[in-house]
Design a protein around this motif. Structure first.
Motif, PDB file in Angstrom:
ATOM      1  N   ARG A  75       0.912  -1.145   0.048  1.00  0.00           N
ATOM      2  CA  ARG A  75       0.149   0.203  -0.038  1.00  0.00           C
ATOM      3  C   ARG A  75       0.816   1.316   0.041  1.00  0.00           C
ATOM      4  NH1 ARG A  75      -5.071  -0.057   1.452  1.00  0.00           N
ATOM      5  NH2 ARG A  75      -4.819  -1.650   3.229  1.00  0.00           N
ATOM      6  N   HIS A 134      -4.780  -0.165 -11.271  1.00  0.00           N
ATOM      7  CA  HIS A 134      -4.620  -0.041  -9.849  1.00  0.00           C
ATOM      8  C   HIS A 134      -3.780  -1.430  -9.502  1.00  0.00           C
ATOM      9  CE1 HIS A 134      -6.431   3.553  -8.457  1.00  0.00           C
ATOM     10  NE2 HIS A 134      -7.862   3.177  -8.997  1.00  0.00           N
ATOM     11  N   THR A 135      -3.451  -0.995  -8.217  1.00  0.00           N
ATOM     12  CA  THR A 135      -2.862  -2.348  -7.588  1.00  0.00           C
ATOM     13  C   THR A 135      -3.903  -2.517  -6.486  1.00  0.00           C
ATOM     14  OG1 THR A 135      -0.455  -1.875  -7.997  1.00  0.00           O
ATOM     15  CG2 THR A 135      -1.035  -3.222  -6.101  1.00  0.00           C
ATOM     16  N   GLY A 142       4.836  -1.217  -6.145  1.00  0.00           N
ATOM     17  CA  GLY A 142       3.677  -0.535  -6.506  1.00  0.00           C
ATOM     18  C   GLY A 142       3.447  -0.167  -7.787  1.00  0.00           C
ATOM     19  N   ASP A 143       2.266  -0.301  -8.444  1.00  0.00           N
ATOM     20  CA  ASP A 143       2.055  -0.201  -9.985  1.00  0.00           C
ATOM     21  C   ASP A 143       0.796   0.430 -10.278  1.00  0.00           C
ATOM     22  OD1 ASP A 143       2.631  -0.590 -12.765  1.00  0.00           O
ATOM     23  OD2 ASP A 143       2.264  -2.622 -12.708  1.00  0.00           O
ATOM     24  N   SER A 144       0.596   1.652 -11.067  1.00  0.00           N
ATOM     25  CA  SER A 144      -0.559   2.183 -11.386  1.00  0.00           C
ATOM     26  C   SER A 144      -0.349   2.894 -12.561  1.00  0.00           C
ATOM     27  CB  SER A 144      -1.000   3.127 -10.098  1.00  0.00           C
ATOM     28  OG  SER A 144      -2.274   3.710 -10.379  1.00  0.00           O
ATOM     29  N   SER A 199       2.125   1.731  -3.427  1.00  0.00           N
ATOM     30  CA  SER A 199       1.189   2.027  -4.474  1.00  0.00           C
ATOM     31  C   SER A 199       0.903   3.580  -4.188  1.00  0.00           C
ATOM     32  CB  SER A 199       0.285   1.416  -4.291  1.00  0.00           C
ATOM     33  OG  SER A 199       0.526  -0.021  -4.604  1.00  0.00           O
ATOM     34  N   LEU A 200       0.657   4.048  -2.816  1.00  0.00           N
ATOM     35  CA  LEU A 200       0.420   5.325  -2.696  1.00  0.00           C
ATOM     36  C   LEU A 200       1.348   6.259  -2.997  1.00  0.00           C
ATOM     37  CD1 LEU A 200      -1.277   5.056   0.814  1.00  0.00           C
ATOM     38  CD2 LEU A 200      -2.309   5.447  -1.531  1.00  0.00           C
ATOM     39  N   VAL A 259       3.481   5.739  -5.894  1.00  0.00           N
ATOM     40  CA  VAL A 259       3.053   5.860  -7.241  1.00  0.00           C
ATOM     41  C   VAL A 259       1.831   6.778  -7.486  1.00  0.00           C
ATOM     42  CG1 VAL A 259       2.162   4.464  -9.270  1.00  0.00           C
ATOM     43  CG2 VAL A 259       3.790   3.518  -7.796  1.00  0.00           C
ATOM     44  N   SER A 260       0.969   6.716  -6.631  1.00  0.00           N
ATOM     45  CA  SER A 260      -0.321   7.602  -6.792  1.00  0.00           C
ATOM     46  C   SER A 260       0.187   9.078  -6.705  1.00  0.00           C
ATOM     47  CB  SER A 260      -1.515   7.228  -5.946  1.00  0.00           C
ATOM     48  OG  SER A 260      -1.596   5.858  -5.986  1.00  0.00           O
ATOM     49  N   SER A 302      -3.498   1.714  -4.631  1.00  0.00           N
ATOM     50  CA  SER A 302      -3.415   2.640  -5.133  1.00  0.00           C
ATOM     51  C   SER A 302      -4.635   3.456  -4.995  1.00  0.00           C
ATOM     52  CB  SER A 302      -2.778   2.580  -6.632  1.00  0.00           C
ATOM     53  OG  SER A 302      -3.621   1.812  -7.214  1.00  0.00           O
ATOM     54  N   THR A 303      -4.508   4.947  -5.604  1.00  0.00           N
ATOM     55  CA  THR A 303      -5.809   5.629  -5.614  1.00  0.00           C
ATOM     56  C   THR A 303      -5.638   6.768  -6.907  1.00  0.00           C
ATOM     57  OG1 THR A 303      -7.037   7.435  -4.417  1.00  0.00           O
ATOM     58  CG2 THR A 303      -4.549   7.182  -3.807  1.00  0.00           C
TER      59      THR A 303
END
Ligand code: MG
Ligand code: MG
Length: 263
Positions: A16, A235-236, A106-108, A19-20, A22-23, A248-249
């Protein structure tokens, strides 16, 4: 390829965090993306932002990929190179970003319209994002991988668009691409069972025209065969009972975009 790596609650929290980041990086891109900027400048900004926040750009040197972002313009589907190209009004730009933070990936990805784009492109963006969230609705315990693909494909094709089949979503965690593969097409009730502890990247790549793609000589860039535009959102997500946990967001990205429109 190795087996599916099921994640502990602690590992999911680490993914998380990645991913965040990344966001947040994509939200930084949202702030500056506009006519007149070169795509290589977006790459530089992302790399600096990721490193300033303690991360490592996951795509840089991944199987030899030379940049921190994949930037895919107009008829490019994915894996495009940032370059000296100057964005102009009407461009469609998909930006895919990955980071490694505390060893976890993380990936987005998000697709941006540069200024006013035509109605078909607007519809393509909307439908691609909707198909992502329809896929995510199926990313719960008790469903199968094919249920995700079916939901994505059904929505995209119902709207007259082509679903890219050559590239797929994937497990994510200690590596950028883990098992299982998560196609954007499929049959309901088919494929492996979704279980708690699985973390996957769902990433519809949807073409305004035909589904066919070609692979460039640069070894990376993928574009549509019919030269029509393509969109990509990713999104992840962590599989749970009842409702997927989206790690992600797009919230910050879309707040930035809304403010830009109002100014
Ligand atoms: Mg990605
Ligand atoms: Mg991905």
């Amino acid at each position: 390829m190795s087996k599916i790596h099921y994640k502990s609650v602690e590992e999911i929290e680490l993914i998380r965090k990645s991913s965040l980041l990344v966001s947040k990086t994509l939200a930084e891109i949202a702030k500056v993306i506009r006519p007149g900027i070169k795509t290589i400048e977006l790459n530089k900004l992302a790399e600096t932002f990721i490193r300033d926040n303690g991360g490592v750009p996951a795509f840089l040197n991944y199987n030899g990929f030379p940049y921190s972002l994949c930037i895919s313009m107009n008829d490019q589907v994915v894996h495009g190179f940032p370059n000296q190209h100057v964005l102009v009004e009407g461009d469609l730009v998909s930006v895919d970003c990955g980071v490694i933070l505390n060893k976890y990936y993380g990936d987005s990805a998000y697709t941006f319209a540069i200024g006013e784009v035509d109605e078909t492109v607007k519809k393509l963006m909307r439908v691609t994002k909707e198909s992502l969230y329809l896929g995510i609705e199926k990313a719960v315990v008790g469903q199968r991988v094919g249920d995700i693909g079916y939901a994505v494909q059904e929505h995209a094709e119902k709207n007259g668009f082509g679903v890219v089949k050559e590239l797929v979503g994937h497990g994510v965690g200690l590596r950028l691409h883990e098992k299982p593969e998560v196609p954007n097409y499929g049959k309901r009730g088919s494929g492996i069972k979704l279980e708690e502890g699985m973390v996957i990247a769902i990433e519809p790549m949807i073409n305004a025209g035909r589904a066919g793609v070609k692979f460039w000589d640069d070894g990376w860039t993928v574009s549509t065969v019919d030269k029509k535009p393509s969109a990509h959102y990713e999104h992840t997500v962590a599989i749970q009972k009842g409702k997927a946990d989206i790690l992600s967001t797009f919230e910050e990205i879309e707040e930035v975009l809304k403010e830009k429109v109002n100014n």
